[in-house]
Design a protein around this motif. Structure first.
Motif, short mmCIF file in Angstrom:
data_model
loop_
_atom_site.label_atom_id
_atom_site.label_comp_id
_atom_site.label_asym_id
_atom_site.label_seq_id
_atom_site.Cartn_x
_atom_site.Cartn_y
_atom_site.Cartn_z
N TRP A 1 22.67 10.78 7.75
CA TRP A 1 21.35 10.90 8.35
C TRP A 1 20.58 9.59 8.19
CZ3 TRP A 1 16.31 10.54 6.74
CH2 TRP A 1 15.34 11.04 7.63
N SER B 1 0.82 -1.22 0.00
CA SER B 1 0.00 0.00 0.00
C SER B 1 0.85 1.26 0.00
CB SER B 1 -0.94 0.01 1.21
OG SER B 1 -0.22 0.37 2.38
N GLU C 1 16.84 4.45 14.14
CA GLU C 1 15.63 4.95 14.77
C GLU C 1 14.41 4.16 14.27
OE1 GLU C 1 14.96 6.95 17.17
OE2 GLU C 1 12.78 6.94 16.85
N TYR C 2 14.37 3.89 12.98
CA TYR C 2 13.21 3.18 12.43
C TYR C 2 13.21 1.71 12.83
CZ TYR C 2 10.67 6.75 10.01
OH TYR C 2 9.87 7.83 9.73
N ASP D 1 7.64 8.70 -3.48
CA ASP D 1 9.06 8.40 -3.26
C ASP D 1 9.32 6.94 -2.92
OD1 ASP D 1 9.53 11.57 -1.49
OD2 ASP D 1 9.33 11.12 -3.62
N PHE D 2 10.50 6.49 -3.35
CA PHE D 2 10.99 5.17 -2.97
C PHE D 2 11.46 5.21 -1.51
CE2 PHE D 2 11.03 2.78 -6.91
CZ PHE D 2 10.93 3.77 -7.88
N ARG E 1 11.68 1.82 16.17
CA ARG E 1 10.24 2.03 16.10
C ARG E 1 9.52 0.76 15.66
NH1 ARG E 1 9.52 8.09 13.50
NH2 ARG E 1 10.99 9.06 14.96
N PHE F 1 18.22 12.11 0.73
CA PHE F 1 18.72 12.25 2.10
C PHE F 1 20.23 11.97 2.21
CE2 PHE F 1 15.18 13.38 4.61
CZ PHE F 1 14.06 12.67 4.18
N ARG G 1 10.89 10.93 2.01
CA ARG G 1 10.75 12.33 2.33
C ARG G 1 9.29 12.77 2.27
NH1 ARG G 1 14.77 16.49 2.77
NH2 ARG G 1 16.23 15.16 1.65
N ARG G 2 8.56 12.33 1.24
CA ARG G 2 7.17 12.75 1.10
C ARG G 2 6.24 11.61 1.46
NH1 ARG G 2 6.99 15.01 -4.95
NH2 ARG G 2 8.12 13.05 -5.32
N GLY G 3 4.95 11.91 1.53
CA GLY G 3 3.98 10.90 1.90
C GLY G 3 3.58 9.99 0.76
N ALA G 4 4.06 10.27 -0.43
CA ALA G 4 3.71 9.46 -1.60
C ALA G 4 4.81 9.61 -2.64
CB ALA G 4 2.37 9.91 -2.18
#
Lengths: 799, 329, 191
Positions: free
Chosen positions: B311, B101, B318-319, B235-236, B322, B307, B230-233
């Protein structure tokens, strides 16, 4: 008022856009049309030793191949920097500089043939940054400018700023960097050039400035201007990216002449990134001296612009990085130094805000820091120091109405600023910023004393009205403004008015869609033309109705006695009567802005008939483990003067906020330099819509728009601009909000997670530039501010 | 406008026809599934196959069989929107549904397939560029050049695995069936990938990835997929964390598999982290911290995606943390 | 299903016959084999309503409905379109009246430059077809592949929501206006 001004009516061009019937440039085609592709430089800086076209000519379907030899006459948007050739003649200056053009029966064949063009280069040193440009006198990217690879350096002293700083209670100094970014209009540039059946060379092109393209085409092609027609179809966004006359436009025109067939070129998205003419990267140093109350006694700005490979609007851009600094807050003395260098990258030019978003970013953060040091609320300081209406600035700009204070009060109230600033807890913050922008440049691009906009009206016996104007519809709604203003004066509805715009053969000159000039300048010309038409009709109606002319009213398509409205005629009948009485009814209106008060060299950039003001509060959430900034909400207030159409105005405000957020958070026109010992390559890092980041629906926060109406006497029905101003406060408000959230300063754009995280880990709690290179500034022009006995002229230089 | 290059298109109606064509044509031919990866690459002239073998008409490649109790086999041409929205998938393999999704955008998910997403070409900011751009840098190791610009001293390609479903399928222990004229073979998804930006797939050029097999989930399994971009849609992933843990009766981790995507040329297995987690509890913050630190060690981001690489390295850690915390809920 | 017939093939040179349904009408045309559906629509069928912003599937401007599903026509090969159904912006309305989505876009300020509008409308049609009472979150998700550089998206959401209500039988609603402060009496035309 019964008319359309102020009403949320459907735009007159909306129907075509929602049905897909509006014809944009690449939607146009003609029988026999050929397709063109440009072969572009693959090296950043080189002499062209030779171009071998044999393989390209021999390829399938090729009908013509052109090179720089076909275009010896240079051009450029500004008279002082006519430094472009439609195809490079002796040098290439950036990766992407066009070297040859192939015209073929279809686009794929043209593309395949263009790949067969062989160019031999003698590589020259790559100059990748302004710092490199400053320290590299040879090779020169251009043989003109202010020495070495400096394109332009300017220096102004409006009062003795060093003395003001010396006498100040506190002096603040900051360095800021604003990254370059590009317009990314959804429609890529396209041009269809053809010779019409009557032999007239016609260039249908994505241009926001058909008049300037017209002049450049005439110059380069060596044709009289009246043998060329430029027409600008409605465009899918411009934002300043379509305001230069472009190589591909002129080459397509020449190719049409040479082949005798229509020639179309549609740029790929990567080519649009290479055309660029976008926001200059600017390094800034600001110094301000304040008194005990925080009033700015003296403010100094130095800017260093990365101009890219050609002049474009760059000289104007350089001036703009300083010119409007004084228009928002009281500033007793002001000093500006600006320097633009050439570099081997796509040329920078005007993008929404044109040279002012960068210093605005710096100034609004600078003020935030001053306020923190002084213990002042940043909103309250701005309100206390807002420039007065109907006043002159230190650099002799004449400000009329100012809705700035009301903009600030509105966003303060709407956002709950007073209770929530410095109070949201760790990780959440509010930031505020305000700004000003012009409503049209006071001077045209080339010196002349003719109107900046002209409107002609045709009133026909059927009751239809057609308005002709050279203005260009790029999405901002200028066609609709033209129709609605004419309709307002004549008591019609905008859908009764047909507009013919952006056509140099059919419409009088309008200088184009740039510097937010169209509503004010075209609008005033339209009102004048419509008022003259109204007078003709009123005369005829007053005679027919036997009433004094003052009692003739125009509303809802009727012309009637305001004392007894049932007595009247239809608009069509009034036209017929006016034609009977005085001949065919046609009127003109034109507009020329008032002369600037500034009378010093360079003082032509900055003056405007009016200024709009904006303020924004941005709320952010910052994740301290990653530095990711999420904008939760934006409150924005814009001093529009008068909202001619509140739905359209709201759209321009929210669109400006959108673009400001994109610049603040993620947009970067950045370049990649390969290790110099391995390659001289200097290429665009992200020339695609995937890699160049523009916010999607899922990245855009809620925006609350508030309009402030304080009609400006210089605007049509008091209206001021809205297409650019609301962008300006957004990037600094975001940076200021990040500070409120996590107490770090990001003094450069975009405010990315990497920078926020680096600042969180740095002892200085800051990310940003740490030095400003040594620039040899020219001798400053010294102009006394109005309140120090000046008269707007520069002091004579001692012999 | 950018256009596809000229190509011959074959429309086989069966796997037999498709694999015969691939075998006969060799490197001249490439298969196409949804077209959302191959066609952009062709427009940029990164891939210029003289022949494209369309899988669209091949019967049987969209079949779905099984259920959450027995396991599920998905034909490789199953669209990502159907993987994302399928009821059986949401019930039995929610992390896979989640990953699907998040791929690209809604229309790309309507067009793209699970097989195509697994076989996604590796990506790099020096590689996913037009022909003219790549010519300006003298091309690169992946095609027509001899330098890897990301790591000029290196002799291998560092293009990045950018699939969202790949790390999840690895963590789930899924398998794929590869079919060729020579026969069929079935292998774990993790073995489909090799640590090389150029030869990143062990699928031979004459093989068609025909099906993906999802093992029946154990009730004690918990799964997660987190995507960072970076974006909500659109991007890979710049970091993708896929994890499956099996919890024992007392709530401690019995076993786990953790794969990181977007930080290497293939989904990287964080075995050290898995070993560490054995017998430990996910609701212990220090355990999660240490596991995340170990997991991030397999992340070797270079400066060839969105990115900054430093970073991304920290973001991977961090992920991972999470993801593990989410599994603890 | 094996066949002893030769595998169908097209190209690389010479046009091929493409038969498909476009906006409810059957079309049969000769097409260059390298073309995408986007190019066929615009260049071979003269349906220039569908736009292009990148041709790489990154912006959504070329969105159409393909067999009822939202798809990016710039990445659909024409050779794979035989006997399929395509709906473009030109096919949204049936007759002279605007589709409620088109009317709502026009009235709510959802179209400024209009270039993203065809793709946006098709995407909006797709989401409302599947979920007539889609929430704003669902609309934003469905439109997340459609980039707009003009509006900031809010007026687009409002238009889609307004159209959704009309499609469910409610009356059209007026566009939401910004708060306006300090409207003063008619200032006259100025100058």
């Amino acid at each position: 008022m019964p008319g359309p001004v102020g009403k949320p009516l459907r735009r007159i061009d909306a129907r075509g856009k929602v049905t897909g019937e509006t014809r944009f440039a690449d939607d146009l085609s003609l029988p026999g049309m050929l397709h063109m592709k440009l072969a572009r430089s693959t090296v950043p800086h080189a002499r062209i030793l030779g171009v071998d076209l044999a393989a390209a000519w021999a390829a399938d379907g090729v009908r013509a191949v052109l090179t720089g030899a076909d275009f010896p006459v240079p051009f450029g948007i500004l008279p002082v920097s006519q430094d472009e050739h439609a195809l490079c003649t002796d040098k290439v200056r950036f990766v992407g500089d066009p070297v040859a053009a192939v015209v073929a029966v279809d686009e794929l064949s043209a593309e395949e043939a263009a790949r067969l063009v062989e160019v031999r280069y003698e590589l020259l040193a790559t100059i990748a940054s302004p710092e490199e440009a400053l320290s590299t006198r040879e090779p020169r990217i251009h043989e003109y400018g202010d020495g070495g690879n400096v394109h332009k350096a300017v220096a102004f002293d409006f009062g003795d700023v060093p003395a003001a700083l010396a006498g100040a209670e506190q002096v603040f100094e900051d360095l800021f960097f604003y990254q370059g970014n590009t317009h990314l209009a959804l429609e890529q540039h396209a041009t269809l050039a053809y010779v019409d059946p009557d032999g007239l060379l016609t260039i249908a092109s994505c241009t926001q400035t058909p008049h300037y393209l017209h002049r450049a085409a005439a110059k380069v092609l060596g044709l009289p201007a009246n043998r060329i027609r430029v027409l600008a179809p409605p465009q899918g966004g411009g934002f300043g990216g379509k305001t230069d006359p472009f190589n591909h436009e002129i080459v397509a025109a020449k190719a049409a002449l040479l082949t005798g067939r229509p020639v179309k070129i549609a740029l790929t998205r990567e080519e649009v990134f290479l055309c660029h003419r976008g926001r200059h990267p600017v390094l800034m140093r600001m110094r301000t001296g304040v008194d005990r109350e925080g009033r700015m006694l003296g403010h100094s700005v130095e800017t260093l612009l990365d101009g890219g490979a050609y002049g474009s609007y760059g000289v104007a851009s350089t001036f703009y990085t300083g010119a409007l600094e004084t228009v928002t807050y009281r500033m007793d003395r002001y000093r500006f130094r600006g320097c633009r260098t050439f570099t081997n990258k796509p040329p920078c030019g005007p993008k929404r805000g044109h040279g002012t978003p960068q210093p605005r970013f710096g100034l609004e953060i600078h003020i935030d820091k001053i306020c923190e040091k002084l213990g002042r609320d940043p909103a309250e300081w701005r309100i206390a120091n807002a420039i007065a209406p109907r006043s002159l600035t230190a650099n002799w700009l004449e400000v009329g109405t100012t809705g700035l204070v009301r903009c600030l009060e509105a966003v303060v109230a709407a956002s709950g600023w007073k209770a929530r600033f410095r109070n949201l807890g760790p990780g959440r913050g509010l930031g505020i910023a305000s700004s000003a922008y012009m409503c049209g440049a006071g001077l045209p691009i080339y010196f002349n004393e003719m109107p900046h906009s002209g409107v002609q009206l045709l009133l026909d016996r059927g009751g239809g009205v057609t308005a002709f104007c050279g203005s260009t519809e790029v999405g901002q709604g200028s066609d609709n403004v033209l129709a609605l203003l004419v309709a307002e004066v004549l008591g019609l509805s905008p859908s009764d008015v047909k507009v013919v715009t952006g056509d140099t053969s059919l419409a009088p000159v309008d200088l184009g869609s740039y510097s937010s000039r169209v509503t004010l300048m075209m609008g005033n010309a339209a009102v004048e033309a419509a008022t003259r038409a109204r007078e003709r009709l009123a005369e005829a109606a007053s005679a027919h109705l036997e009433i004094p002319i003052e009692r003739v009213g125009f509303a809802e398509g009727r012309v009637f006695d305001v004392g007894d409205p049932s007595r009247g005629v239809t608009f069509a009948e009034a036209v017929a009567r006016a034609e009977t009485a005085g001949g065919t009814v046609g009127t003109v209106g034109s507009y020329r802005p008032p002369a600037p008060r500034a009378r010093f060299k360079g003082g032509g950039v900055g003056p405007s008939p009016a200024y709009s003001f904006s303020a924004a509060v941005v709320e952010v959430e910052v994740d301290p483990t990653t530095g990711v900034v999420r904008v939760e909400k934006v409150w924005v207030a814009h001093d529009i003067g008068r909202a001619l159409n509140p739905v359209a105005v709201r759209g321009q405000v929210e669109g400006s906020v959108y673009m400001g957020l994109g610049e603040a958070l993620m947009e970067e026109q950045a370049f990649r330099r390969l290790p110099p010992r391995l390659s001289g390559a200097l290429v665009h890092q992200a020339p695609s819509m995937l890699d160049y980041k523009s916010p999607t629906t899922l990245d855009m926060p809620e925006v609350e728009t508030i309009l402030i109406e304080d009609p400006d006497p210089n605007g049509p029905f008091g209206a001021k601009e809205v297409g650019q101003g609301p962008l300006l406060p957004i990037p600094p408000a975001v940076a200021n909000a990040v500070y409120d959230a996590v107490r770090v300063r990001v003094d450069e754009s975009p405010v990315t997670p990497e920078k926020v995280l680096a600042a969180l880990r740095a002892p200085s709690r800051r990310t940003g530039p740490t030095s400003f290179p040594a620039v040899t500034w020219p001798e400053a022009l010294r102009i006394s501010p109005p309140w120090e006995g000046g008269d707007g002229t520069a002091a004579k230089v001692k012999p | 406008m950018m256009r596809l290059p000229r190509f011959r298109y074959l429309a086989p109606r069966s796997l037999r026809e498709a694999t015969a064509a691939l075998a006969d044509l060799g490197p001249e031919a490439l298969p196409v599934a949804g077209g959302t990866d191959l066609f952009p690459n062709m427009k940029r002239r990164q891939q210029t196959p003289p022949v494209v073998v369309g899988l669209r008409g091949v019967s049987g490649l969209r079949a779905v069989s099984g259920d959450p109790a027995r396991g599920l086999s998905l034909g490789a041409m199953t669209r990502l929107c159907d993987v994302a929205g399928g009821r059986a998938l949401a019930a039995g393999w929610p992390a896979l549904a989640r990953a699907a999704s998040l791929v690209g955008t809604p229309p790309l998910r309507n067009m793209g397939t699970i097989g195509g997403n697994l076989c996604l070409d590796t990506r790099c900011t020096y590689w996913n560029q037009t022909h003219e751009w790549r010519r300006s840098i003298g091309y690169c190791l992946k095609r027509d050049g001899d330098v890897c610009w990301v790591a000029p001293g290196s002799s291998r390609c560092w293009a990045v695995s950018s699939s969202d479903t790949a790390p999840v399928l690895c963590a789930l222990g899924a398998e794929v069936t590869l079919v060729s004229r020579a026969g069929e073979r079935r292998l774990p998804v993790a073995d489909l990938f090799a640590d090389d930006g150029i030869r990143h797939l062990s699928r031979r050029p004459d093989e068609v990835l025909a099906a993906v097999h999802l093992p029946a989930p154990d009730p004690a399994d918990r799964t997660v997929y987190l995507k960072l971009r970076r974006r909500g849609a659109v991007d890979f992933p710049v970091v993708g964390v896929a994890a499956k843990v099996r919890l024992g009766a007392g709530g401690a981790v019995e076993s786990s598999r953790i794969f990181l995507g977007g930080v290497g040329s293939r989904p990287q297995e964080a075995s050290e982290a898995s070993d560490f987690l054995q017998g430990r509890r996910l609701d212990d913050p220090e355990t999660v911290e240490e596991a995340a630190r170990l997991a991030a060690r397999v992340a070797k981001p270079l400066q060839n995606t969105d990115f900054a690489m430093g970073w991304r390295k920290g973001a991977a850690r961090e992920y991972a943390a999470r993801a593990l915390r989410e599994l603890a809920r | 299903m094996d066949s002893s017939l030769p595998v169908p093939e097209v190209g690389p040179r010479g046009k091929f016959r493409l038969a498909l349904s476009v906006n409810g009408e059957r079309r049969e045309i000769l097409v260059d084999p390298y073309k995408t559906l986007l190019e066929v629509l615009r260049e071979d069928l003269g349906l220039t309503g569908t736009k292009h912003g990148c041709e790489l599937g990154e912006c959504g401007a070329c969105a159409v409905l393909l067999d009822g599903d939202l798809a990016l026509s710039c990445l659909v090969a024409a050779v794979e379109c035989g006997d399929r159904e395509v709906t473009t912006v030109e096919g949204l309305r049936d007759g002279p009246e605007l589709h409620p989505l088109q009317a709502a876009f026009a009235d709510h300020g959802a179209a400024q430059c209009g270039y993203c509008t065809p793709g946006m409308l098709v995407a909006a049609r797709w989401v409302l077809d599947r979920k007539p009472d889609a929430t704003r979150e669902e609309i934003a998700e469905a439109l997340s592949g459609q980039l707009c550089r003009c509006t900031g998206y809010q007026q687009i959401y409002e238009a889609v929501e307004a159209a959704g209500r009309v499609l469910r039988g409610e009356a059209p609603t007026a566009p939401r206006l910004p708060e306006v402060h300090g409207r003063t009496p008619d200032a006259g035309p100025g100058r």
